[in-house]
Design a protein around this motif. Structure first.
Motif, mmCIF file in Angstrom:
data_model
loop_
_atom_site.group_PDB
_atom_site.id
_atom_site.type_symbol
_atom_site.label_atom_id
_atom_site.label_comp_id
_atom_site.label_asym_id
_atom_site.label_seq_id
_atom_site.Cartn_x
_atom_site.Cartn_y
_atom_site.Cartn_z
ATOM 1 N N GLU A 449 68.113 32.088 76.336
ATOM 2 C CA GLU A 449 68.022 32.130 74.877
ATOM 3 C C GLU A 449 68.413 33.545 74.450
ATOM 4 O OE1 GLU A 449 65.044 30.630 71.288
ATOM 5 O OE2 GLU A 449 64.225 31.028 73.285
ATOM 6 N N ILE A 450 69.685 33.727 74.131
ATOM 7 C CA ILE A 450 70.220 35.065 73.830
ATOM 8 C C ILE A 450 69.586 35.624 72.563
ATOM 9 C CG2 ILE A 450 72.319 36.396 73.474
ATOM 10 C CD1 ILE A 450 72.233 35.034 76.164
ATOM 11 N N LEU A 451 69.451 34.772 71.548
ATOM 12 C CA LEU A 451 68.753 35.081 70.305
ATOM 13 C C LEU A 451 67.866 33.892 69.981
ATOM 14 C CD1 LEU A 451 71.745 36.500 68.203
ATOM 15 C CD2 LEU A 451 69.810 37.840 69.080
ATOM 16 N N PRO A 452 66.856 34.049 69.139
ATOM 17 C CA PRO A 452 65.998 32.909 68.815
ATOM 18 C C PRO A 452 66.813 31.709 68.337
ATOM 19 C CG PRO A 452 65.009 34.924 67.980
ATOM 20 C CD PRO A 452 66.369 35.305 68.497
ATOM 21 N N GLY A 453 66.698 30.599 69.080
ATOM 22 C CA GLY A 453 67.407 29.382 68.722
ATOM 23 C C GLY A 453 68.870 29.356 69.100
ATOM 24 N N LEU A 454 69.349 30.360 69.825
ATOM 25 C CA LEU A 454 70.762 30.424 70.221
ATOM 26 C C LEU A 454 70.832 30.593 71.737
ATOM 27 C CD1 LEU A 454 73.742 30.519 69.314
ATOM 28 C CD2 LEU A 454 73.500 33.002 69.137
ATOM 29 N N PHE A 455 71.256 29.511 72.417
ATOM 30 C CA PHE A 455 71.247 29.475 73.873
ATOM 31 C C PHE A 455 72.659 29.642 74.436
ATOM 32 C CE2 PHE A 455 67.402 27.440 72.545
ATOM 33 C CZ PHE A 455 66.453 27.735 73.524
ATOM 34 N N GLU A 456 72.711 29.977 75.711
ATOM 35 C CA GLU A 456 73.998 30.194 76.373
ATOM 36 C C GLU A 456 74.902 28.972 76.291
ATOM 37 O OE1 GLU A 456 74.303 33.092 80.045
ATOM 38 O OE2 GLU A 456 72.528 31.798 80.256
ATOM 39 N N ALA A 457 74.337 27.777 76.382
ATOM 40 C CA ALA A 457 75.169 26.571 76.359
ATOM 41 C C ALA A 457 75.984 26.489 75.067
ATOM 42 C CB ALA A 457 74.300 25.323 76.506
ATOM 43 N N GLU A 458 75.361 26.826 73.936
ATOM 44 C CA GLU A 458 76.085 26.792 72.663
ATOM 45 C C GLU A 458 77.120 27.910 72.601
ATOM 46 O OE1 GLU A 458 75.307 26.745 67.816
ATOM 47 O OE2 GLU A 458 73.633 27.097 69.193
ATOM 48 N N LEU A 459 76.755 29.087 73.039
ATOM 49 C CA LEU A 459 77.704 30.209 73.023
ATOM 50 C C LEU A 459 78.903 29.928 73.907
ATOM 51 C CD1 LEU A 459 75.191 33.189 73.104
ATOM 52 C CD2 LEU A 459 76.845 32.706 71.298
ATOM 53 N N ASP A 460 78.666 29.355 75.061
ATOM 54 C CA ASP A 460 79.783 29.009 75.945
ATOM 55 C C ASP A 460 80.710 28.007 75.264
ATOM 56 O OD1 ASP A 460 78.720 30.680 77.840
ATOM 57 O OD2 ASP A 460 77.886 29.083 79.093
ATOM 58 N N TYR A 461 80.113 27.031 74.590
ATOM 59 C CA TYR A 461 80.917 26.030 73.888
ATOM 60 C C TYR A 461 81.749 26.690 72.785
ATOM 61 C CZ TYR A 461 82.140 22.012 71.003
ATOM 62 O OH TYR A 461 82.837 21.077 70.271
ATOM 63 N N LEU A 462 81.140 27.572 72.024
ATOM 64 C CA LEU A 462 81.856 28.210 70.912
ATOM 65 C C LEU A 462 83.012 29.059 71.408
ATOM 66 C CD1 LEU A 462 78.863 29.207 68.602
ATOM 67 C CD2 LEU A 462 80.553 27.404 68.213
ATOM 68 N N ARG A 463 82.817 29.740 72.514
ATOM 69 C CA ARG A 463 83.919 30.546 73.043
ATOM 70 C C ARG A 463 85.002 29.658 73.657
ATOM 71 N NH1 ARG A 463 81.705 33.095 76.896
ATOM 72 N NH2 ARG A 463 82.901 32.177 78.583
ATOM 73 N N ARG A 464 84.582 28.612 74.335
ATOM 74 C CA ARG A 464 85.523 27.741 75.036
ATOM 75 C C ARG A 464 86.287 26.825 74.083
ATOM 76 N NH1 ARG A 464 81.931 25.351 77.745
ATOM 77 N NH2 ARG A 464 81.858 23.384 76.584
ATOM 78 N N GLU A 465 85.616 26.292 73.083
ATOM 79 C CA GLU A 465 86.199 25.245 72.233
ATOM 80 C C GLU A 465 86.538 25.690 70.816
ATOM 81 O OE1 GLU A 465 87.016 22.359 73.385
ATOM 82 O OE2 GLU A 465 86.028 22.495 75.331
ATOM 83 N N GLU A 466 85.943 26.795 70.340
ATOM 84 C CA GLU A 466 86.099 27.140 68.924
ATOM 85 C C GLU A 466 86.542 28.581 68.701
ATOM 86 O OE1 GLU A 466 82.869 26.013 66.429
ATOM 87 O OE2 GLU A 466 82.882 23.920 67.045
ATOM 88 N N TRP A 467 87.108 29.230 69.705
ATOM 89 C CA TRP A 467 87.754 30.542 69.565
ATOM 90 C C TRP A 467 86.797 31.663 69.132
ATOM 91 C CZ3 TRP A 467 89.737 26.084 67.201
ATOM 92 C CH2 TRP A 467 90.866 25.529 67.829
ATOM 93 N N ALA A 468 85.513 31.526 69.391
ATOM 94 C CA ALA A 468 84.573 32.591 69.047
ATOM 95 C C ALA A 468 84.745 33.752 70.020
ATOM 96 C CB ALA A 468 83.137 32.076 69.085
ATOM 97 N N ARG A 469 84.988 34.940 69.500
ATOM 98 C CA ARG A 469 85.245 36.098 70.356
ATOM 99 C C ARG A 469 84.422 37.328 69.995
ATOM 100 N NH1 ARG A 469 91.799 35.681 70.546
ATOM 101 N NH2 ARG A 469 91.698 37.756 71.497
ATOM 102 N N THR A 470 83.639 37.256 68.926
ATOM 103 C CA THR A 470 82.787 38.380 68.538
ATOM 104 C C THR A 470 81.450 37.845 68.041
ATOM 105 O OG1 THR A 470 83.387 38.454 66.187
ATOM 106 C CG2 THR A 470 84.854 39.616 67.734
ATOM 107 N N PRO A 471 80.430 38.698 67.978
ATOM 108 C CA PRO A 471 79.152 38.251 67.400
ATOM 109 C C PRO A 471 79.302 37.736 65.976
ATOM 110 C CG PRO A 471 78.837 40.307 68.600
ATOM 111 C CD PRO A 471 80.320 40.058 68.560
ATOM 112 N N GLU A 472 80.159 38.378 65.175
ATOM 113 C CA GLU A 472 80.334 37.951 63.788
ATOM 114 C C GLU A 472 80.924 36.544 63.699
ATOM 115 O OE1 GLU A 472 79.556 42.030 64.083
ATOM 116 O OE2 GLU A 472 81.236 40.942 65.014
ATOM 117 N N ASP A 473 81.818 36.213 64.625
ATOM 118 C CA ASP A 473 82.362 34.856 64.651
ATOM 119 C C ASP A 473 81.248 33.824 64.766
ATOM 120 O OD1 ASP A 473 84.776 36.177 64.730
ATOM 121 O OD2 ASP A 473 85.252 35.625 66.797
#
Length: 506
Positions: A449-473
């Motif tokens: 849980e990197i931040l409250p309510g934000l887990f690695e599985a979601e972050l991995d998905y966002l980087r892999r599938e939705e071009w997220a490359r920064t915290p602001e994204d």
């Protein structure tokens, strides 16, 4: 550089806002080889209106065709993305010193019937002095009003999901990539691109260019293509403020200000109210746009004319501004300037073409894309016609477009998910929630849980599938967690996006 099969691209779309991603999606679905480039993140300069609406105020300026189109599109989007788009009831208190009641009734009658409404509720007159949920937050002098239906939307995610769908239909999407130069040859464009992160340049060959750069639409034409457009863009700044929740209930307010403009107060992210917008002519660099103290005061005054709970600048939790790139129709009043779009098309049969997009409205982006493809069809020779009116956006294939029912099914299937987390994920991803959660059967299986309510599985998905490359994204465009987690969240999340972390997560 060509596509993966070694062929020139049919279409290069410059700009990753809602118009650019919508055009890329439509074109890819018609079988065209599409490349989209965005110099920043997707939707990083989007209008941030949070509404898909017909545009009730535009009726006063006789924009009947645009309002009709927008009214129809609200319900198209409700069906295409019921996780992102949801009905919202507005209460318009009657202010006797503003528009007379008969004029409001007439406008709402047209609003109910111009677009062939099927899903949203119609307007009605209501009493506000009977203890109703609509009247309790208001000053006692407002004793009657009118309700009508529109929709709210997560506008940045709407643009991202159009890009996802475009990619899944064969388009190539490159963020943090800018167009350096474009040179016309006999039958194509040779375009030089630069990757911001790698600093590397590449050349692509394309048959047609679509300039959907929004506020920057004129800049590529002048500096990178060496020509002048026949049309001009008119930049109008719109600013919003976010304050602690002002009232109970999930309805919004449509407030007539003393300058006859409408200011909206919208329930936002459970614990907040979103107030906006302003209309101010803007002449600076769109990248540097910011709300002014005068605009903050203006929005506070508009709310304070109506609501019992008063708002002051010191109550503002977040303020932001955007630049709306309107087609310059020479109207003196910026509030009356058209929200319709216009195209500037260069190039004849057999020649490489350039299509520049001026103006447009979030709600009608899909129709704008259809119109753009109709302009390009004689030049590119494709035969498939419009298809997006009945197609779901990614995650939108929810049975009966019933989000609440979908959420309940999700909670029953995964009782280990906290309800607040399940609701947020269901809203963001719809049926693609399955891809985010994978095979997890417990919270622990979602990773750290990197931040409250934000887990690695979601972050991995966002980087892999939705071009997220920064915290602001992640915190502001793929979600609105930045509003809940505070300014330190970006610092804590930054380590996840370091090169070492990115490699480890591959």
């Amino acid at each position: 550089m060509t596509d993966s099969a070694g062929r020139p691209f049919d279409l290069l779309v410059v700009g990753g806002g809602i118009n650019g991603t919508g055009i890329a999606r439509d074109a890819a679905g018609r079988g065209l080889r599409v490349l989209l480039v965005e110099q920043d993140d997707l939707a990083s300069h989007t209008s941030s209106s949070k509404l898909t609406q017909g545009g009730l105020p535009y009726l006063e300026h006789h924009g009947f065709r645009l309002v009709r189109e927008a009214l129809i599109e609200r319900e198209v989007l409700l069906r295409a993305a019921p996780h992102l788009v949801s009905p919202l009831t507005f209460l318009l208190p009657h202010s006797p010193e503003q528009r007379p009641a008969w004029l409001i009734r007439l406008g709402l009658f047209l609003y109910d019937h111009l677009g062939g409404r099927e899903i949203l509720s119609g307007s009605k007159a209501v009493r506000l002095d009977d203890g109703s949920v609509y009247g309790v937050p208001l000053e006692p002098r407002y004793w009657r009003g009118f309700t009508y239906g529109d929709c709210r939307v997560d506008d940045s995610r709407l643009a991202v999901l159009n890009a996802v769908d475009a990619r899944e239909r064969g388009a190539e999407i490159r963020t943090r990539t800018r167009l350096v130069t474009a040179a016309r040859t006999a039958d194509s464009w040779r375009v030089e691109l630069e990757d911001e992160d790698k600093g590397a340049r590449s050349t692509v060959v394309v048959r047609a260019l679509v300039n959907a750069a929004g506020p920057w639409v004129q800049e590529p034409i002048r500096s990178r293509l060496g020509r002048e457009s026949r049309m001009r863009v008119r930049l109008v700044k719109g600013s919003h403020i976010v304050v602690p929740k002002l009232y109970d209930g999930e309805h919004a307010y449509s407030l007539q200000n003393d300058d006859r403009r409408i200011v909206f107060v919208i329930p936002y992210e459970d614990r907040f109210s979103l107030i906006g917008t302003t209309d101010v002519a803007y002449e600076g660099d769109p990248a540097n746009v910011a709300i002014s103290p005068g605009e903050t005061d203006y929005l506070c005054r508009a709310v304070n004319r109506y609501l019992l709970r008063k708002v002051a600048p010191q109550d503002v939790i977040r303020a932001y501004a955007d630049v709306r790139p309107l087609h310059d129709d020479k109207t003196g009043n910026v509030s009356a300037a058209t929200r319709d779009h216009a195209f500037d098309l260069e190039g004849g049969p057999g020649q490489p073409v350039l299509l520049s997009v001026f103006g447009g409205k979030l709600t009608t982006y899909r129709k704008l894309a259809e119109h753009a493809l109709s302009k390009l069809q004689p030049h590119l020779g494709f035969t498939k016609g419009p298809w997006t009116a009945t197609a779901h956006l990614p995650g939108g294939d929810i049975a009966g477009a019933r989000f609440d029912r979908f959420l309940q099914v999700t909670l029953r299937a995964r009782p280990w998910l906290p309800e607040s987390l399940a609701r947020r994920l269901a809203r963001a991803y719809g049926t693609r929630l399955e891809r985010v959660l994978g095979t997890a059967q417990t919270l622990d299986q979602l990773g750290r849980e990197i931040l409250p309510g934000l887990f690695e599985a979601e972050l991995d998905y966002l980087r892999r599938e939705e071009w997220a490359r920064t915290p602001e994204d992640v915190l502001w465009r793929r979600s609105k967690l930045g509003l809940h987690l505070g300014p330190e969240a970006a610092t804590r999340l930054r380590g996840y996006f370091t090169p070492q972390s990115a490699v480890a997560a591959e």
